[in-house]
Write a protein that holds these residues in place. Structure first.
Motif, PDB file in Angstrom:
ATOM      1  N   THR A  69       0.772  -1.282   0.135  1.00 62.39           N
ATOM      2  CA  THR A  69      -0.017   0.018  -0.249  1.00 62.39           C
ATOM      3  C   THR A  69       1.010   1.253   0.122  1.00 62.39           C
ATOM      4  O   THR A  69       0.320   2.308  -0.062  1.00 62.39           O
ATOM      5  N   GLY A  70       2.260   1.131   0.121  1.00 64.53           N
ATOM      6  CA  GLY A  70       2.972   2.089   0.183  1.00 64.53           C
ATOM      7  C   GLY A  70       4.227   1.940  -0.864  1.00 64.53           C
ATOM      8  O   GLY A  70       4.291   0.746  -1.343  1.00 64.53           O
ATOM      9  N   PRO A  71       5.332   2.975  -0.923  1.00 58.93           N
ATOM     10  CA  PRO A  71       6.709   2.640  -1.662  1.00 58.93           C
ATOM     11  C   PRO A  71       7.225   1.443  -1.238  1.00 58.93           C
ATOM     12  O   PRO A  71       7.410   1.157  -0.142  1.00 58.93           O
ATOM     13  N   VAL A  72       7.802   0.750  -2.151  1.00 62.18           N
ATOM     14  CA  VAL A  72       8.610  -0.470  -2.127  1.00 62.18           C
ATOM     15  C   VAL A  72       9.892  -0.254  -3.082  1.00 62.18           C
ATOM     16  O   VAL A  72      10.037   0.232  -4.101  1.00 62.18           O
ATOM     17  N   ARG A  73      11.244  -0.496  -2.226  1.00 61.33           N
ATOM     18  CA  ARG A  73      12.350  -0.284  -3.067  1.00 61.33           C
ATOM     19  C   ARG A  73      12.804  -1.628  -3.511  1.00 61.33           C
ATOM     20  O   ARG A  73      12.958  -2.838  -2.875  1.00 61.33           O
ATOM     21  N   ILE A  74      13.165  -1.486  -4.782  1.00 59.04           N
ATOM     22  CA  ILE A  74      13.334  -2.731  -5.590  1.00 59.04           C
ATOM     23  C   ILE A  74      14.653  -2.916  -5.975  1.00 59.04           C
ATOM     24  O   ILE A  74      15.429  -1.789  -6.747  1.00 59.04           O
ATOM     25  N   PRO A  75      15.708  -3.725  -5.751  1.00 57.15           N
ATOM     26  CA  PRO A  75      17.220  -3.722  -5.899  1.00 57.15           C
ATOM     27  C   PRO A  75      17.246  -3.910  -7.301  1.00 57.15           C
ATOM     28  O   PRO A  75      16.459  -4.417  -8.059  1.00 57.15           O
ATOM     29  N   ALA A  76      18.554  -3.361  -7.789  1.00 56.82           N
ATOM     30  CA  ALA A  76      18.712  -3.614  -9.069  1.00 56.82           C
ATOM     31  C   ALA A  76      18.915  -5.106  -9.562  1.00 56.82           C
ATOM     32  O   ALA A  76      19.362  -6.086  -8.607  1.00 56.82           O
ATOM     33  N   SER A  77      18.817  -5.509 -10.687  1.00 56.81           N
ATOM     34  CA  SER A  77      18.983  -6.784 -11.098  1.00 56.81           C
ATOM     35  C   SER A  77      20.055  -7.153 -11.996  1.00 56.81           C
ATOM     36  O   SER A  77      19.607  -6.554 -13.626  1.00 56.81           O
ATOM     37  N   PRO A  78      21.158  -7.466 -11.813  1.00 56.28           N
ATOM     38  CA  PRO A  78      22.181  -7.569 -13.150  1.00 56.28           C
ATOM     39  C   PRO A  78      21.792  -8.614 -14.042  1.00 56.28           C
ATOM     40  O   PRO A  78      22.031  -8.397 -15.380  1.00 56.28           O
ATOM     41  N   ARG A  79      20.965  -9.676 -13.626  1.00 55.60           N
ATOM     42  CA  ARG A  79      20.572 -10.601 -14.603  1.00 55.60           C
ATOM     43  C   ARG A  79      19.716  -9.831 -15.652  1.00 55.60           C
ATOM     44  O   ARG A  79      19.740 -10.293 -16.900  1.00 55.60           O
ATOM     45  N   LEU A  80      18.598  -8.967 -15.130  1.00 58.68           N
ATOM     46  CA  LEU A  80      17.871  -8.432 -16.325  1.00 58.68           C
ATOM     47  C   LEU A  80      18.510  -6.945 -17.018  1.00 58.68           C
ATOM     48  O   LEU A  80      18.074  -6.597 -17.679  1.00 58.68           O
ATOM     49  N   GLY A  81      19.564  -6.470 -16.160  1.00 63.13           N
ATOM     50  CA  GLY A  81      20.047  -5.550 -16.693  1.00 63.13           C
ATOM     51  C   GLY A  81      19.301  -4.246 -16.339  1.00 63.13           C
ATOM     52  O   GLY A  81      19.202  -3.096 -16.845  1.00 63.13           O
ATOM     53  N   SER A  82      18.805  -4.239 -14.972  1.00 64.40           N
ATOM     54  CA  SER A  82      17.683  -3.059 -14.634  1.00 64.40           C
ATOM     55  C   SER A  82      18.292  -2.493 -13.491  1.00 64.40           C
ATOM     56  O   SER A  82      19.184  -2.878 -12.511  1.00 64.40           O
ATOM     57  N   PHE A  83      17.997  -1.236 -13.338  1.00 64.26           N
ATOM     58  CA  PHE A  83      18.734  -0.347 -12.275  1.00 64.26           C
ATOM     59  C   PHE A  83      17.785  -0.329 -10.817  1.00 64.26           C
ATOM     60  O   PHE A  83      16.772  -0.988 -10.932  1.00 64.26           O
ATOM     61  N   ALA A  84      18.255  -0.032  -9.727  1.00 67.11           N
ATOM     62  CA  ALA A  84      17.458  -0.010  -8.711  1.00 67.11           C
ATOM     63  C   ALA A  84      16.313   0.811  -8.727  1.00 67.11           C
ATOM     64  O   ALA A  84      16.512   2.029  -9.343  1.00 67.11           O
ATOM     65  N   ARG A  85      15.145   0.679  -8.184  1.00 67.73           N
ATOM     66  CA  ARG A  85      14.003   1.388  -8.344  1.00 67.73           C
ATOM     67  C   ARG A  85      13.222   1.601  -7.054  1.00 67.73           C
ATOM     68  O   ARG A  85      13.224   0.764  -6.200  1.00 67.73           O
ATOM     69  N   VAL A  86      12.313   2.675  -7.014  1.00 68.24           N
ATOM     70  CA  VAL A  86      11.172   2.637  -6.072  1.00 68.24           C
ATOM     71  C   VAL A  86      10.133   2.580  -6.677  1.00 68.24           C
ATOM     72  O   VAL A  86       9.718   3.159  -7.802  1.00 68.24           O
ATOM     73  N   CYS A  87       9.149   1.612  -6.345  1.00 69.96           N
ATOM     74  CA  CYS A  87       7.899   1.465  -6.973  1.00 69.96           C
ATOM     75  C   CYS A  87       6.815   1.953  -5.787  1.00 69.96           C
ATOM     76  O   CYS A  87       6.922   1.442  -4.980  1.00 69.96           O
ATOM     77  N   VAL A  88       5.808   2.646  -6.324  1.00 68.82           N
ATOM     78  CA  VAL A  88       4.822   2.965  -5.565  1.00 68.82           C
ATOM     79  C   VAL A  88       3.323   2.561  -6.267  1.00 68.82           C
ATOM     80  O   VAL A  88       3.250   3.111  -7.401  1.00 68.82           O
ATOM     81  N   PRO A  89       2.822   1.526  -5.726  1.00 64.77           N
ATOM     82  CA  PRO A  89       1.579   1.009  -6.350  1.00 64.77           C
ATOM     83  C   PRO A  89       0.356   2.009  -6.449  1.00 64.77           C
ATOM     84  O   PRO A  89       0.280   2.914  -5.489  1.00 64.77           O
ATOM     85  N   VAL A  90      -0.045   2.473  -7.642  1.00 66.91           N
ATOM     86  CA  VAL A  90      -1.126   3.071  -8.101  1.00 66.91           C
ATOM     87  C   VAL A  90      -2.501   2.424  -7.785  1.00 66.91           C
ATOM     88  O   VAL A  90      -2.910   1.728  -8.275  1.00 66.91           O
ATOM     89  N   ARG A  91      -3.367   3.123  -6.688  1.00 60.51           N
ATOM     90  CA  ARG A  91      -4.297   2.338  -6.184  1.00 60.51           C
ATOM     91  C   ARG A  91      -5.476   3.576  -6.320  1.00 60.51           C
ATOM     92  O   ARG A  91      -5.386   4.431  -6.033  1.00 60.51           O
ATOM     93  N   CYS A  92      -6.675   2.994  -6.261  1.00 62.41           N
ATOM     94  CA  CYS A  92      -8.012   3.768  -5.871  1.00 62.41           C
ATOM     95  C   CYS A  92      -8.954   2.755  -5.272  1.00 62.41           C
ATOM     96  O   CYS A  92      -9.545   2.048  -5.838  1.00 62.41           O
TER      97      CYS A  92
END
Length: 425
Positions: A69-92
């Motif tokens: 229900t709030g922000p989640v920190r997502i670590p980087a994934s070298p396997r996917l080649g993705s940087f670390a992110r913060v994901c905030v679920p969009v809800r209503c």
């Protein structure tokens, strides 16, 4: 405030880029990037969605973003080649509608910046919910209008045509063409039987298959409408086993393009349902909106005939039916094999191998041309003449007589349709 405004406002406040995706990882809004970006963000901007099925969203789901229900920190994934992110679920109102993303590197997002991100996600949720409601209302209005333009009552169609022109921007001189899609529910249910638990009831399996077919059909029709732009189209599912797409434009796509689109619809559905369970029929082009119902009736009839005559294929135009279109108007459900000409019934009973029946049908299909018939069957012409003599003896009919040849030819085509008829067909 729209989604892009929400993203721009948050980006200006935090001094970092912002992106908003829907639940299928399709990019809905994004801002300029000052910091480095990974390939997933590049793909989502350039292609409107990531190139790979192993998306960052799928990676992030393992960290609980679908239930958070709030922000989640997502670590980087070298396997996917993705940087670390913060994901905030969009809800209503508790309903998950999408995701808001911030890069969490090269410098992490400060905890103090998470609250503005949460507020932006809430605003985005309200906007997405509002858009969903408006889309549902628009689609409901379009479905009602489509039902009216296909109504048998001329006055209802006249009123619907006027609304299409006045309220929906359809050209007064628009031509129309209907595309009917039919799903064989029993074949879909059989496919579901193979995948479902063995203790499920037949009713539950059939119901699940019907629901799955309806959802996939609705999605396939939506995608077809998008591909057909600028040709205007209305589409809807008419039942758990069928749907219709109505094309309207002063200049409709060429026949080759229409066939390609029908095959795309079939392929979309066949990817999720048994391929033999889907038929697409294209009705004739009509010159006025009020004639839409006629095009739809013929498109639907085309799917019925195609189910009975495999040689037509699973996507067919109404003008391809030939004599089968005429025979389909007979009450096939009540006809028995006794409806076939007596001579043909004698031939069928005597021809255990089927060689004589195949020879007769090929000969008649090729207009009684001995050379082409022998070549098609890969037999010597002497063998062909012997078989034709046997056919004449068994049927008691003269293959040189036009009426006898017509009776046999129609009988063979009717036999094919009767052998494949079903209660649904």
């Amino acid at each position: 405030m729209g989604l892009q405004d929400i993203a721009e406002d948050l980006a200006a406040r935090l001094g970092r880029s912002v992106a908003i995706d829907d639940l299928d990882s399709r990019l809905l809004a994004h801002t300029a990037h000052e910091e480095p970006v990974d390939q997933f963000r590049i793909d989502s901007i350039m292609l409107r969605r990531p190139r790979s099925e192993n998306t960052v969203t799928r990676h992030a789901r393992s960290f609980g973003i679908d239930t958070a229900t709030g922000p989640v920190r997502i670590p980087a994934s070298p396997r996917l080649g993705s940087f670390a992110r913060v994901c905030v679920p969009v809800r209503c109102s508790g309903t998950l509608l999408g995701y808001l993303w911030l890069f969490d590197e090269p410098t992490p997002v400060p905890d103090d910046d998470l609250e503005p991100a949460r507020a932006a996600a809430a605003a985005a949720g309200e906007e997405l919910f509002r858009e969903r409601l408006l889309d549902d209302l628009r689609r409901a209005a379009e479905r009602e209008l489509l039902r009216d333009i296909l109504n048998p009552d001329d006055e209802v169609r006249r009123h619907a045509a006027a609304r299409l022109v006045a309220d929906h921007g359809i050209a007064p001189d628009a031509r129309v063409l209907a595309v009917a899609v039919v799903i064989d529910q029993r074949a879909s249910a059989t496919n579901a039987d193979d995948a479902d638990a063995t203790d499920a009831t037949d009713g539950n399996r059939t119901g699940a298959a019907s629901l799955g077919g309806t959802v996939e059909l609705d999605l396939a029709l939506r995608r077809a409408r998008q591909r057909l732009t600028p040709t205007r189209a209305l589409g809807m599912t008419t039942s758990a086993t069928g749907g219709v797409l109505l094309l309207m434009h002063p200049r409709l796509p060429r026949r080759e393009a229409l066939r390609a689109e029908a095959e795309r619809i079939h392929a979309d559905l066949a990817a999720h349902l048994p391929a033999p369970a889907v038929w697409v029929g294209l009705g004739p082009e009509r010159t006025a909106l009020r004639e839409s119902a006629g095009s739809y009736r013929e498109a639907l009839e085309t799917t019925r005939v195609a189910r009975l005559v495999p040689s037509l294929g699973q996507t067919a135009f109404s003008d391809q039916l030939g004599v089968y279109g005429l025979l389909a108007r007979l009450p096939l459900e009540s006809l028995e094999s006794s409806a076939l000409p007596a001579g043909l019934r004698r031939l069928l009973a005597a021809d255990r191998s089927g060689a004589l029946v195949q020879t007769l049908e090929t000969y008649l299909d090729l207009g009684g041309d001995p050379a082409r018939t022998a070549a098609r069957l890969v037999i010597h012409r002497t063998t062909l003449y012997y078989r034709l003599g046997r056919i004449a003896d068994l049927t008691g009919l003269d293959l040189r007589d036009g009426n006898d040849r017509l009776a046999l030819h129609l009988g063979l085509k009717l036999r094919q349709m009767l052998s494949r008829r079903t209660p649904q067909a």
